[in-house]
Write a protein that holds these residues in place. Structure first.
Motif, PDB file in Angstrom:
ATOM      1  N   VAL A  57       0.850  -1.192   0.000  1.00  0.00           N
ATOM      2  CA  VAL A  57       0.000   0.000   0.000  1.00  0.00           C
ATOM      3  C   VAL A  57       0.886   1.242   0.000  1.00  0.00           C
ATOM      4  N   TYR A  58       0.611   2.132  -0.954  1.00  0.00           N
ATOM      5  CA  TYR A  58       1.354   3.371  -1.077  1.00  0.00           C
ATOM      6  C   TYR A  58       0.453   4.556  -0.748  1.00  0.00           C
ATOM      7  N   ALA A  83       4.329  10.404  -6.924  1.00  0.00           N
ATOM      8  CA  ALA A  83       5.751  10.532  -7.247  1.00  0.00           C
ATOM      9  C   ALA A  83       6.181   9.439  -8.221  1.00  0.00           C
ATOM     10  N   PHE A  84       5.710   8.214  -8.008  1.00  0.00           N
ATOM     11  CA  PHE A  84       6.055   7.110  -8.898  1.00  0.00           C
ATOM     12  C   PHE A  84       5.489   7.329 -10.297  1.00  0.00           C
ATOM     13  N   GLU A  92      11.903   8.488 -16.018  1.00  0.00           N
ATOM     14  CA  GLU A  92      12.951   8.224 -15.039  1.00  0.00           C
ATOM     15  C   GLU A  92      13.245   6.734 -14.858  1.00  0.00           C
ATOM     16  N   PHE A  93      12.316   5.885 -15.248  1.00  0.00           N
ATOM     17  CA  PHE A  93      12.506   4.448 -15.055  1.00  0.00           C
ATOM     18  C   PHE A  93      12.721   3.715 -16.363  1.00  0.00           C
ATOM     19  N   ASP A  94      13.017   4.436 -17.421  1.00  0.00           N
ATOM     20  CA  ASP A  94      13.291   3.814 -18.708  1.00  0.00           C
ATOM     21  C   ASP A  94      14.686   3.194 -18.661  1.00  0.00           C
ATOM     22  N   PHE A  95      14.721   1.893 -18.735  1.00  0.00           N
ATOM     23  CA  PHE A  95      15.994   1.194 -18.786  1.00  0.00           C
ATOM     24  C   PHE A  95      15.786  -0.096 -19.561  1.00  0.00           C
ATOM     25  N   SER A  96      16.861  -0.625 -20.054  1.00  0.00           N
ATOM     26  CA  SER A  96      16.797  -1.834 -20.857  1.00  0.00           C
ATOM     27  C   SER A  96      16.895  -3.065 -19.958  1.00  0.00           C
ATOM     28  N   VAL A  97      15.956  -3.970 -20.130  1.00  0.00           N
ATOM     29  CA  VAL A  97      15.969  -5.218 -19.372  1.00  0.00           C
ATOM     30  C   VAL A  97      16.388  -6.329 -20.320  1.00  0.00           C
ATOM     31  N   THR A  98      17.400  -7.078 -19.914  1.00  0.00           N
ATOM     32  CA  THR A  98      17.873  -8.169 -20.787  1.00  0.00           C
ATOM     33  C   THR A  98      17.517  -9.512 -20.225  1.00  0.00           C
TER      34      THR A  98
END
Length: 80
Positions: free
Chosen positions: A57-58, A65-66, A74-80
């Protein structure tokens, strides 16, 4: 973070869970989110495969904020 699985059965039953339409074709490993129906602005998050499992629970501020960070990339990243 306000709590892990800290909802009673009545609180859980009142949540209108949502899942992203982008997740529906992704093999079913998804999270679901839903606002608590108590007017607090808090948001619950759970794993779609374990609807009776742990719930995080947030607070309204944490959730905003999320979501803001997601929208800003801000959460764009590459997942391999």
């Amino acid at each position: 973070m306000e709590g892990h699985g800290a909802l009673n059965p009545g609180e859980r039953a009142g949540i209108a869970w949502r899942i992203s339409t982008r997740s529906e074709n992704g093999g079913g490993s998804c999270v679901e989110v839903g606002p608590l129906g108590d007017g607090s602005g808090r948001v619950a998050v759970r794993h779609s495969h374990r609807p009776d499992g742990e719930v995080i629970v947030y607070s309204r501020a944490e959730w905003e904020a999320f979501v803001g960070g997601v929208k800003d990339g801000e959460f764009d990243f590459s997942v391999t």
